[in-house]
Design a protein around this motif. Sequence first.
Motif, PDB file in Angstrom:
ATOM      1  N   ALA A 105       0.770  -1.410   0.129  1.00 46.42           N
ATOM      2  CA  ALA A 105       0.621   0.101   0.304  1.00 46.42           C
ATOM      3  C   ALA A 105       0.806   1.334  -0.247  1.00 46.42           C
ATOM      4  O   ALA A 105       0.857   2.025  -0.602  1.00 46.42           O
ATOM      5  CB  ALA A 105      -0.825  -0.093   0.851  1.00 46.42           C
ATOM      6  N   ASN A 108       2.661   1.259  -3.706  1.00 41.46           N
ATOM      7  CA  ASN A 108       1.455   2.211  -4.583  1.00 41.46           C
ATOM      8  C   ASN A 108       1.972   1.742  -6.200  1.00 41.46           C
ATOM      9  O   ASN A 108       1.856   2.566  -6.629  1.00 41.46           O
ATOM     10  CB  ASN A 108       1.070   3.173  -4.204  1.00 41.46           C
ATOM     11  CG  ASN A 108      -0.308   4.213  -4.685  1.00 41.46           C
ATOM     12  OD1 ASN A 108      -1.137   2.645  -5.133  1.00 41.46           O
ATOM     13  ND2 ASN A 108      -0.693   5.020  -4.789  1.00 41.46           N
ATOM     14  N   SER A 113      -5.586   5.277  -5.213  1.00 37.91           N
ATOM     15  CA  SER A 113      -5.826   6.439  -3.936  1.00 37.91           C
ATOM     16  C   SER A 113      -5.625   5.863  -2.867  1.00 37.91           C
ATOM     17  O   SER A 113      -5.830   4.551  -2.834  1.00 37.91           O
ATOM     18  CB  SER A 113      -7.713   6.896  -3.610  1.00 37.91           C
ATOM     19  OG  SER A 113      -8.550   5.803  -3.900  1.00 37.91           O
ATOM     20  N   ALA A 114      -6.039   6.391  -1.997  1.00 36.32           N
ATOM     21  CA  ALA A 114      -5.831   5.676  -0.240  1.00 36.32           C
ATOM     22  C   ALA A 114      -6.859   4.758  -0.388  1.00 36.32           C
ATOM     23  O   ALA A 114      -7.016   3.512   0.110  1.00 36.32           O
ATOM     24  CB  ALA A 114      -5.591   6.599  -0.022  1.00 36.32           C
ATOM     25  N   ARG A 117      -6.887   1.540  -2.167  1.00 37.14           N
ATOM     26  CA  ARG A 117      -5.546   0.033  -1.377  1.00 37.14           C
ATOM     27  C   ARG A 117      -5.943   0.195  -0.169  1.00 37.14           C
ATOM     28  O   ARG A 117      -5.776  -1.574   0.084  1.00 37.14           O
ATOM     29  CB  ARG A 117      -4.476   1.750  -0.988  1.00 37.14           C
ATOM     30  CG  ARG A 117      -3.839   1.426  -2.532  1.00 37.14           C
ATOM     31  CD  ARG A 117      -2.237   1.977  -2.352  1.00 37.14           C
ATOM     32  NE  ARG A 117      -2.468   3.729  -2.199  1.00 37.14           N
ATOM     33  CZ  ARG A 117      -1.631   4.578  -2.258  1.00 37.14           C
ATOM     34  NH1 ARG A 117      -0.712   4.226  -1.315  1.00 37.14           N
ATOM     35  NH2 ARG A 117      -2.225   6.216  -1.697  1.00 37.14           N
ATOM     36  N   ILE A 118      -6.630   0.652   0.435  1.00 37.73           N
ATOM     37  CA  ILE A 118      -7.410   0.473   1.655  1.00 37.73           C
ATOM     38  C   ILE A 118      -8.611  -0.947   1.436  1.00 37.73           C
ATOM     39  O   ILE A 118      -9.095  -1.704   2.341  1.00 37.73           O
ATOM     40  CB  ILE A 118      -7.949   1.695   2.872  1.00 37.73           C
ATOM     41  CG1 ILE A 118      -6.712   2.895   2.937  1.00 37.73           C
ATOM     42  CG2 ILE A 118      -9.253   1.250   3.879  1.00 37.73           C
ATOM     43  CD1 ILE A 118      -6.700   3.724   3.665  1.00 37.73           C
ATOM     44  N   ARG A 132      -4.720   5.189   6.999  1.00 42.34           N
ATOM     45  CA  ARG A 132      -5.413   6.376   5.627  1.00 42.34           C
ATOM     46  C   ARG A 132      -4.031   7.948   5.376  1.00 42.34           C
ATOM     47  O   ARG A 132      -3.781   8.438   4.628  1.00 42.34           O
ATOM     48  CB  ARG A 132      -6.976   6.355   5.679  1.00 42.34           C
ATOM     49  CG  ARG A 132      -7.550   7.077   5.491  1.00 42.34           C
ATOM     50  CD  ARG A 132      -9.177   7.869   5.191  1.00 42.34           C
ATOM     51  NE  ARG A 132     -10.187   6.412   5.508  1.00 42.34           N
ATOM     52  CZ  ARG A 132      -9.960   5.935   4.587  1.00 42.34           C
ATOM     53  NH1 ARG A 132      -9.902   6.258   3.134  1.00 42.34           N
ATOM     54  NH2 ARG A 132     -11.175   5.065   5.024  1.00 42.34           N
ATOM     55  N   ARG A 134      -1.512   8.431   6.025  1.00 48.05           N
ATOM     56  CA  ARG A 134       0.018   7.831   5.600  1.00 48.05           C
ATOM     57  C   ARG A 134      -0.223   7.581   3.790  1.00 48.05           C
ATOM     58  O   ARG A 134       0.883   7.706   3.780  1.00 48.05           O
ATOM     59  CB  ARG A 134       1.072   7.571   6.285  1.00 48.05           C
ATOM     60  CG  ARG A 134       2.145   6.468   5.775  1.00 48.05           C
ATOM     61  CD  ARG A 134       3.231   5.844   6.998  1.00 48.05           C
ATOM     62  NE  ARG A 134       4.548   6.251   6.396  1.00 48.05           N
ATOM     63  CZ  ARG A 134       5.617   5.193   6.446  1.00 48.05           C
ATOM     64  NH1 ARG A 134       5.148   4.584   7.536  1.00 48.05           N
ATOM     65  NH2 ARG A 134       5.950   5.322   6.299  1.00 48.05           N
ATOM     66  N   LEU A 135      -0.941   7.024   3.341  1.00 48.05           N
ATOM     67  CA  LEU A 135      -1.661   6.768   2.300  1.00 48.05           C
ATOM     68  C   LEU A 135      -1.457   8.173   1.569  1.00 48.05           C
ATOM     69  O   LEU A 135      -1.673   7.810   0.837  1.00 48.05           O
ATOM     70  CB  LEU A 135      -2.354   5.982   2.240  1.00 48.05           C
ATOM     71  CG  LEU A 135      -1.983   4.465   2.702  1.00 48.05           C
ATOM     72  CD1 LEU A 135      -3.459   3.805   2.623  1.00 48.05           C
ATOM     73  CD2 LEU A 135      -0.593   3.648   2.344  1.00 48.05           C
ATOM     74  N   GLU A 137      -3.440  10.360  -0.606  1.00 49.41           N
ATOM     75  CA  GLU A 137      -5.037  11.376  -1.456  1.00 49.41           C
ATOM     76  C   GLU A 137      -4.806   9.573  -2.485  1.00 49.41           C
ATOM     77  O   GLU A 137      -3.977   8.520  -2.897  1.00 49.41           O
ATOM     78  CB  GLU A 137      -4.886  11.711  -2.407  1.00 49.41           C
ATOM     79  CG  GLU A 137      -4.641  13.158  -2.059  1.00 49.41           C
ATOM     80  CD  GLU A 137      -6.052  13.607  -1.276  1.00 49.41           C
ATOM     81  OE1 GLU A 137      -7.538  13.692  -1.667  1.00 49.41           O
ATOM     82  OE2 GLU A 137      -6.370  13.856   0.334  1.00 49.41           O
TER      83      GLU A 137
END
Length: 137
Positions: A105, A108, A113-114, A117-118, A132, A134-135, A137
């Motif tokens: 994640a 990337n 987008s975050a 990935r989540i 969220r 740290r990831l 946008e």
Amino acid sequence: MKLAHVSETFAVSPQLEPRDMGGLADAGFDAVICNRPDGEDPGQPTVASMREAAEVAGLAFHHIPVSGGEFPPVAIEAFAKVREEADGKVLAFCRTGTRSITLDALANVERQSAAERIERAERADYDLSALRDRLGE
């Protein structure tokens, strides 16, 4: 062997054994990433034994250890490089798979987008919602 398929070209797993490498090759994987340091748990296979078994099975083997909830930029960059340069499917493993999916994640490679990935991690039964911020946008 419990694999969580995250995308068509990437999966994560809890700790593997040397005997699992042939099955990964048969399943179409080309590369394995170990995200555990040697000696983290008693009875854990050594990196050397995992590398040897992977190579015998025809798999590329990469050791990118992370621990203590730390994901240094050098580890994220190394992980991204393996993913980007792999000729086919990549499997990453650690004790539970969480470090491996977290590195993915953060790297990337698939430019998502975050939220994507989540969500993708959640479909693989991993909760990365705490990352969220740290990831991005």
